[in-house]
Motif scaffolding. Sequence first.
Motif, PDB file in Angstrom:
ATOM      1  N   LYS A   1      41.313  61.951 -21.480  1.00 55.44           N
ATOM      2  CA  LYS A   1      39.995  62.563 -21.610  1.00 55.44           C
ATOM      3  C   LYS A   1      39.775  63.197 -22.983  1.00 55.44           C
ATOM      4  CE  LYS A   1      38.569  61.616 -17.441  1.00 55.44           C
ATOM      5  NZ  LYS A   1      37.482  60.650 -17.205  1.00 55.44           N
ATOM      6  N   PRO A   2      40.020  62.455 -24.074  1.00 59.05           N
ATOM      7  CA  PRO A   2      39.729  63.027 -25.396  1.00 59.05           C
ATOM      8  C   PRO A   2      38.243  63.329 -25.518  1.00 59.05           C
ATOM      9  CG  PRO A   2      40.085  60.654 -25.544  1.00 59.05           C
ATOM     10  CD  PRO A   2      40.450  61.043 -24.153  1.00 59.05           C
ATOM     11  N   HIS A   3      37.924  64.309 -26.343  1.00 59.40           N
ATOM     12  CA  HIS A   3      36.515  64.669 -26.537  1.00 59.40           C
ATOM     13  C   HIS A   3      35.757  63.547 -27.247  1.00 59.40           C
ATOM     14  CE1 HIS A   3      38.455  68.644 -25.977  1.00 59.40           C
ATOM     15  NE2 HIS A   3      37.332  68.929 -25.351  1.00 59.40           N
ATOM     16  N   ALA A   4      36.462  62.743 -28.025  1.00 58.93           N
ATOM     17  CA  ALA A   4      35.878  61.561 -28.672  1.00 58.93           C
ATOM     18  C   ALA A   4      36.999  60.590 -28.997  1.00 58.93           C
ATOM     19  CB  ALA A   4      35.112  61.941 -29.930  1.00 58.93           C
ATOM     20  N   THR A   5      36.656  59.321 -29.067  1.00 59.36           N
ATOM     21  CA  THR A   5      37.607  58.288 -29.484  1.00 59.36           C
ATOM     22  C   THR A   5      37.050  57.575 -30.703  1.00 59.36           C
ATOM     23  OG1 THR A   5      38.454  57.930 -27.238  1.00 59.36           O
ATOM     24  CG2 THR A   5      38.791  56.154 -28.832  1.00 59.36           C
ATOM     25  N   ILE A   6      37.814  57.605 -31.798  1.00 59.28           N
ATOM     26  CA  ILE A   6      37.461  56.847 -32.990  1.00 59.28           C
ATOM     27  C   ILE A   6      38.145  55.492 -32.892  1.00 59.28           C
ATOM     28  CG2 ILE A   6      37.572  56.718 -35.509  1.00 59.28           C
ATOM     29  CD1 ILE A   6      37.970  59.777 -35.529  1.00 59.28           C
ATOM     30  N   VAL A   7      37.373  54.410 -33.000  1.00 57.97           N
ATOM     31  CA  VAL A   7      37.972  53.079 -33.065  1.00 57.97           C
ATOM     32  C   VAL A   7      37.802  52.569 -34.492  1.00 57.97           C
ATOM     33  CG1 VAL A   7      38.066  50.761 -32.100  1.00 57.97           C
ATOM     34  CG2 VAL A   7      37.351  52.677 -30.652  1.00 57.97           C
ATOM     35  N   VAL A   8      38.927  52.375 -35.175  1.00 57.48           N
ATOM     36  CA  VAL A   8      38.897  51.913 -36.560  1.00 57.48           C
ATOM     37  C   VAL A   8      38.875  50.383 -36.563  1.00 57.48           C
ATOM     38  CG1 VAL A   8      40.028  51.985 -38.808  1.00 57.48           C
ATOM     39  CG2 VAL A   8      40.219  53.944 -37.252  1.00 57.48           C
ATOM     40  N   ALA A   9      37.920  49.818 -37.287  1.00 54.35           N
ATOM     41  CA  ALA A   9      37.787  48.366 -37.391  1.00 54.35           C
ATOM     42  C   ALA A   9      37.854  47.948 -38.862  1.00 54.35           C
ATOM     43  CB  ALA A   9      36.463  47.910 -36.780  1.00 54.35           C
ATOM     44  N   ASP A  10      38.238  46.719 -39.083  1.00 58.54           N
ATOM     45  CA  ASP A  10      38.375  46.157 -40.429  1.00 58.54           C
ATOM     46  C   ASP A  10      37.067  45.479 -40.825  1.00 58.54           C
ATOM     47  OD1 ASP A  10      38.972  44.702 -42.727  1.00 58.54           O
ATOM     48  OD2 ASP A  10      40.844  43.876 -41.946  1.00 58.54           O
ATOM     49  N   ALA A  11      36.444  45.965 -41.884  1.00 57.46           N
ATOM     50  CA  ALA A  11      35.155  45.411 -42.332  1.00 57.46           C
ATOM     51  C   ALA A  11      35.263  43.954 -42.748  1.00 57.46           C
ATOM     52  CB  ALA A  11      34.608  46.243 -43.491  1.00 57.46           C
ATOM     53  N   THR A  12      36.482  43.500 -43.102  1.00 53.87           N
ATOM     54  CA  THR A  12      36.636  42.110 -43.579  1.00 53.87           C
ATOM     55  C   THR A  12      36.759  41.119 -42.426  1.00 53.87           C
ATOM     56  OG1 THR A  12      39.061  42.164 -43.726  1.00 53.87           O
ATOM     57  CG2 THR A  12      37.820  42.971 -45.637  1.00 53.87           C
ATOM     58  N   CYS A  13      37.012  41.605 -41.210  1.00 46.35           N
ATOM     59  CA  CYS A  13      37.088  40.698 -40.046  1.00 46.35           C
ATOM     60  C   CYS A  13      36.578  41.441 -38.813  1.00 46.35           C
ATOM     61  CB  CYS A  13      38.504  40.166 -39.834  1.00 46.35           C
ATOM     62  SG  CYS A  13      39.784  41.418 -39.777  1.00 46.35           S
ATOM     63  N   LEU A  14      35.349  41.900 -38.921  1.00 38.63           N
ATOM     64  CA  LEU A  14      34.771  42.782 -37.905  1.00 38.63           C
ATOM     65  C   LEU A  14      34.719  42.119 -36.532  1.00 38.63           C
ATOM     66  CD1 LEU A  14      33.403  45.486 -37.268  1.00 38.63           C
ATOM     67  CD2 LEU A  14      31.218  44.410 -37.852  1.00 38.63           C
ATOM     68  N   GLU A  15      34.344  40.852 -36.494  1.00 36.41           N
ATOM     69  CA  GLU A  15      34.163  40.183 -35.202  1.00 36.41           C
ATOM     70  C   GLU A  15      35.431  40.259 -34.352  1.00 36.41           C
ATOM     71  OE1 GLU A  15      33.777  35.623 -33.713  1.00 36.41           O
ATOM     72  OE2 GLU A  15      32.292  36.242 -35.218  1.00 36.41           O
ATOM     73  N   ARG A  16      36.577  39.995 -34.958  1.00 38.27           N
ATOM     74  CA  ARG A  16      37.843  40.026 -34.220  1.00 38.27           C
ATOM     75  C   ARG A  16      38.144  41.429 -33.710  1.00 38.27           C
ATOM     76  NH1 ARG A  16      42.904  38.307 -37.639  1.00 38.27           N
ATOM     77  NH2 ARG A  16      42.676  40.437 -38.411  1.00 38.27           N
ATOM     78  N   ASN A  17      37.781  42.437 -34.495  1.00 37.75           N
ATOM     79  CA  ASN A  17      38.058  43.829 -34.129  1.00 37.75           C
ATOM     80  C   ASN A  17      37.135  44.353 -33.039  1.00 37.75           C
ATOM     81  OD1 ASN A  17      39.334  45.447 -37.144  1.00 37.75           O
ATOM     82  ND2 ASN A  17      39.835  43.467 -36.260  1.00 37.75           N
ATOM     83  N   LEU A  18      35.995  43.709 -32.843  1.00 39.13           N
ATOM     84  CA  LEU A  18      35.031  44.196 -31.856  1.00 39.13           C
ATOM     85  C   LEU A  18      35.560  44.090 -30.424  1.00 39.13           C
ATOM     86  CD1 LEU A  18      31.590  42.920 -33.220  1.00 39.13           C
ATOM     87  CD2 LEU A  18      32.430  45.279 -33.131  1.00 39.13           C
ATOM     88  N   ASN A  19      36.554  43.230 -30.205  1.00 43.77           N
ATOM     89  CA  ASN A  19      37.147  43.099 -28.874  1.00 43.77           C
ATOM     90  C   ASN A  19      37.677  44.452 -28.378  1.00 43.77           C
ATOM     91  OD1 ASN A  19      38.202  41.805 -26.529  1.00 43.77           O
ATOM     92  ND2 ASN A  19      40.217  41.702 -27.495  1.00 43.77           N
TER      93      ASN A  19
END
Length: 298
Positions: free
Chosen positions: A104-122
């Motif tokens: 139950k974190p107050h927020a979750t940061i999901v770090v994604a790679d701008a050079t291959c965003l589509e793959r990171n969106l999963n």
Amino acid sequence: MGLTNQSTGASVLDSELSIECTTADDRIIALAGNPNVGKSTVFNSLTGLNQHTGNWPGKTVTNAQGKYRHKDNNFIIVDLPGTYSLMSNSAEEEVARNFVCFGKPHATIVVADATCLERNLNLVLQTLEITDNVVVCVNLIDEAKRKKINIDYTELSARLGVPVVPTSARSNKGLKELMDIVYDVANKHIVTKPINITYGDTIEKAIKMLQPKIWELVDGKINNRWVALKLLDGDTTLLKSLDKYLGFNLMDNADLVELLDKAKNFLADNGIPPDQLRDKIVSSLINIAEEISSHTVT
């Protein structure tokens, strides 16, 4: 003397991780992301030397926590293992999923790679199925610029239904803006409306068969739709974690077991046997990621 996680209202599973807060206003932030997206750089840039590492109890998986002061809050940032999904295919995925779900974190940061965003969106989409309190950090924007990759962050945020912040953590670019948004999400100054992820009529009907009973049993403590999907998927590691979190075994409820059998039979009768369900789920997530990427990345 520090405050315990329970005295600050954070429902972290004691058996998984012990977090010591110094004030009742401390905010616990989960930091998730695929391997090699610069997640550790974000973590190190924010927390500096004010961090410590160890192992998750019972795991050989490293646990890192760090502290960061922003505005009038202390932020305790938990650097989760780098994973490509939260489907518990490995110890790392199980640890990450359990903390986002039960910590139950107050927020979750999901770090994604701008050079291959589509793959990171999963991973982003799977996280949004568990919690609404998500901020997407699109890192490595300098590299994306060099590769002539352009991302419409406003459109990406609109399609995901959560804030999106571009960063280049190695040069500290965008990190203040990131924490400004994290502050607002953690303190509920921003109300997010995550994308509605669906899996086709057959799977959706099976989910709806289970949802009311799960809602009754878990009393709103956890996302009943997500639990229904995981039960259909036969995720045994989730059941063990649910036992710890809820204090009882969902599968001890005869009515739920009967409904689950009916839902699985319904899926099988409509061309989705148990060994094919996860493939259907993954394919749907990939299609959604492709759709979002096609409208936000050039």
